[in-house]
Scaffold this active site. Structure first.
Site, short mmCIF file in Angstrom:
data_model
loop_
_atom_site.label_atom_id
_atom_site.label_comp_id
_atom_site.label_asym_id
_atom_site.label_seq_id
_atom_site.Cartn_x
_atom_site.Cartn_y
_atom_site.Cartn_z
N THR A 151 28.34 24.00 59.62
CA THR A 151 28.19 24.67 60.91
C THR A 151 28.39 26.19 60.80
O THR A 151 27.57 26.94 61.34
CB THR A 151 29.15 24.07 61.95
OG1 THR A 151 28.86 22.67 62.07
CG2 THR A 151 29.02 24.74 63.30
N GLU B 21 23.29 34.47 63.60
CA GLU B 21 23.69 35.87 63.78
C GLU B 21 22.73 36.81 63.04
O GLU B 21 22.32 37.84 63.58
CB GLU B 21 25.12 36.09 63.29
CG GLU B 21 26.16 35.47 64.19
CD GLU B 21 27.51 36.12 64.05
OE1 GLU B 21 27.59 37.36 63.92
OE2 GLU B 21 28.51 35.38 64.09
N HIS C 118 26.04 22.33 67.09
CA HIS C 118 25.41 21.82 65.87
C HIS C 118 25.03 20.38 66.16
O HIS C 118 25.91 19.53 66.35
CB HIS C 118 26.37 21.94 64.70
CG HIS C 118 25.72 21.81 63.37
ND1 HIS C 118 26.35 22.21 62.22
CD2 HIS C 118 24.50 21.36 62.99
CE1 HIS C 118 25.55 21.98 61.19
NE2 HIS C 118 24.42 21.47 61.64
#
Length: 131
Positions: free
Chosen positions: A38, A46, A72
């Site tokens: 994750t 990002e 996730h």
């Protein structure tokens, strides 16, 4: 720099990677499955968000992650291709907001929202001593 002057809602980017063993849960935590971790998925979200807007930033300016709200949804094995997308959904003076998604070869594996803050490198370095 005011982000509203140069960054527009709808700007987007996409990244792809083949999941290596070094980006799995099992790599970081012995005994855990060798599936895409994750935190590694969030890192890609990002990075792709930064990719969507970096060409618009004035010299001396960067963005840094300030918020993540990510789910996730599915496990992805080593060797699978992960495609990560980001789209600008909001622009404030110093904050850019994104919708992010990740897909593997079969399905959507992650989704959520992310925000990045606009930072002047020189001012940041004076305050914190460097990046």
């Amino acid at each position: 720099m005011d982000a509203r002057d140069v960054i527009k809602v709808g700007m987007s980017a996409e990244r792809s990677l083949i999941v290596p063993p070094e980006r799995t849960v099992g790599h970081f935590v012995p005994g855990m499955p060798m599936v895409y971790a994750t935190p590694m998925m969030i890192l890609e979200m990002e990075l792709v968000s930064g990719d969507a807007i970096k060409s618009c930033l004035e010299p001396g300016w960067v963005t840094v992650g300030t918020e993540v709200d990510i789910r996730h949804l599915a496990a992805t094995p080593v060797g699978a291709t992960v495609r990560t997308l980001a789209r600008v959904v909001g622009v404030e003076r110093r904050v850019i907001r994104f919708e992010v998604e990740a897909f593997d070869d079969k399905r959507r594996i992650g989704e959520g929202r992310h925000a990045r803050g606009l930072v002047n490198i020189e001012a940041f370095t004076k305050q914190f001593g460097g990046i």
